[in-house]
Each structure stands twice: as structure tokens, then as C-alpha cells.
Design an enzyme around this catalytic site. Structure first.
Site, PDB file in Angstrom:
ATOM      1  N   CYS A  91     -71.424 115.749  75.472  1.00  0.00           N
ATOM      2  CA  CYS A  91     -70.201 115.413  74.238  1.00  0.00           C
ATOM      3  C   CYS A  91     -69.220 116.061  74.555  1.00  0.00           C
ATOM      4  O   CYS A  91     -68.948 117.395  74.440  1.00  0.00           O
ATOM      5  CB  CYS A  91     -70.934 116.195  73.018  1.00  0.00           C
ATOM      6  SG  CYS A  91     -70.246 115.799  71.591  1.00  0.00           S
ATOM      7  N   CYS A  94     -67.714 118.171  71.106  1.00  0.00           N
ATOM      8  CA  CYS A  94     -68.417 119.406  70.638  1.00  0.00           C
ATOM      9  C   CYS A  94     -69.800 119.615  71.610  1.00  0.00           C
ATOM     10  O   CYS A  94     -69.665 119.735  72.541  1.00  0.00           O
ATOM     11  CB  CYS A  94     -68.696 119.218  69.135  1.00  0.00           C
ATOM     12  SG  CYS A  94     -69.367 117.674  68.484  1.00  0.00           S
ATOM     13  N   SER A  95     -70.945 119.182  70.985  1.00  0.00           N
ATOM     14  CA  SER A  95     -72.093 119.473  71.639  1.00  0.00           C
ATOM     15  C   SER A  95     -73.275 118.828  71.333  1.00  0.00           C
ATOM     16  O   SER A  95     -74.583 119.048  70.958  1.00  0.00           O
ATOM     17  CB  SER A  95     -72.468 121.018  71.541  1.00  0.00           C
ATOM     18  OG  SER A  95     -72.634 121.375  70.187  1.00  0.00           O
ATOM     19  N   CYS A  96     -72.801 117.604  70.539  1.00  0.00           N
ATOM     20  CA  CYS A  96     -74.088 116.601  70.151  1.00  0.00           C
ATOM     21  C   CYS A  96     -75.074 116.332  71.201  1.00  0.00           C
ATOM     22  O   CYS A  96     -74.549 116.406  72.418  1.00  0.00           O
ATOM     23  CB  CYS A  96     -73.304 115.242  69.793  1.00  0.00           C
ATOM     24  SG  CYS A  96     -72.150 115.393  68.703  1.00  0.00           S
TER      25      CYS A  96
HETATM   26 FE    FE Z   1     -70.871 116.596  69.687  1.00  0.00          FE
END
Ligand code: FE
Length: 187
Positions: A91, A94-96
Site C-alpha cells: 500500500c 499507507c498500510s492497507c
Molecule cells: Fe493503505
């Protein structure tokens, strides 16, 4: 319960709960809803061609059919590694991450180095993970969005013909479903 869990996760993301509480939730995701869920999906796909076809065409429904659903798993796409294509997920924003099948993301997945570099120079980044992808093989990088979470369907290694569904699930690693490693051949 799912709504409560989603709220908990949001509070953690915003720093509103204690580390102890965070540990408990992390533990939950690692042991209960972590990568073992994804591993059982992979094992089923390896042994059931109809399920595999469903998984690749409608990952969301196929995964939900195994009972794995919830926050960050509402819209899933599963991408298959083959002899010619290696897939890796990221991602960049962000950090999906597909929580219902993989649990919580590792620290490096959330780090800016991985997020920025794997798109630009995937082969070099994968080599740093110890994974040398041959030049002839295409690397596809899947950037998760607010809409879709990805999971890699790794190739079934040689030497696993006689293994049961449960045994197969035990050899599927988290990183093989992110795409930063392969599953070692069983000797
Ligand atoms: Fe994300």
C-alpha cells in the site's frame, strides 16, 4: 461483534488504547485471524480447482465462504503466482492490508522504504528479502487502495503431492501471500 472489533482497530490506529490492549489485539490477529486463515484459503485453492477459479474471479465471495470476513477484507482480489508472473502487494499510501486473511501487517510493510521502493524497483527489493526473481519472470506490484485489498496465491511447491489440506496449510507462510517470499520446496 465485527463493528466492535472495527472500532477497536480504529482506536489503536489513532493511539487511543494502551500497548497491552494492542498486544492482545495483535495476538488475536496473529493466532486467530492471522495468516493461518490465508494459508487455509491457499491450501483449498491448491486442492480444489473449482474453488481456485472462484477465488481468482471473485476473491471477496470465495474468501467469505470460508468464514473470513471483516474490516479490511470487504473487497478482496487474489492474484496468482505462475511460472511467468510473480506478484507482490503493497500500500503505497499507507498500510492497507487484508486483515481477515493475513492478520496485522508486519512493520516493514508499513515502512516508507518498502512502500516507496517496491513499486519503483521491485526486483531489487525482493532480492533484499532473499527472493531472486529471474529476469524472464514478470513482477506485478499491486497497490492496495481504499477499495481493494490484495492477497497473493503462491505456487504449490514440488514434493507436496501426498499432503492433506491441513498439512498444506502449515507450509504456507505469511510472506508468501504478500509476495516477498516463496514457499520452500519440500524435500
Ligand atoms: Fe493503505
Amino acid at each position: 461483534m465485527l463493528r466492535v472489533r472495527a472500532l477497536e482497530e480504529l482506536m489503536i490506529a489513532k493511539g487511543l488504547v494502551t500497548p497491552e490492549a494492542l498486544d492482545r489485539v495483535v495476538d488475536y490477529y496473529e493466532r486467530e485471524t492471522g495468516p493461518r486463515n490465508g494459508a487455509s484459503v491457499v491450501a483449498k485453492a491448491w486442492t480444489d480447482p473449482a474453488f481456485k477459479a472462484w477465488l481468482l474471479s471473485d476473491g471477496t465471495e470465495a474468501i467469505h465462504s470460508m468464514g473470513f470476513k471483516g474490516y479490511q477484507g470487504e473487497h478482496m482480489r487474489v492474484v496468482e503466482n505462475t511460472d511467468n508472473v510473480h506478484n507482490v502487494i503493497v500500500c503505497t499510501l499507507c498500510s492497507c492490508y487484508p486483515w481477515p486473511v493475513l492478520g496485522l501487517p508486519p512493520a516493514w510493510y508499513k515502512g516508507s522504504a518498502y512502500r516507496a521502493r517496491v513499486v519503483r524497483e521491485p526486483r531489487a527489493v525482493l532480492a533484499e528479502f532473499g527472493l531472486d526473481v529471474p529476469e524472464r519472470k514478470e513482477i506485478r506490484v499491486w497497490d492496495s487502495t481504499a477499495e481493494i485489498r490484495y492477497m497473493v496465491l503462491p505456487q504449490r511447491p514440488a514434493g507436496t503431492d501426498g499432503m492433506s489440506l491441513e498439512q498444506l496449510a502449515t507450509i504456507v507462510t505469511r510472506d508468501s501471500m504478500i509476495g516477498t517470499s516463496l514457499i520452500a520446496t519440500i524435500v
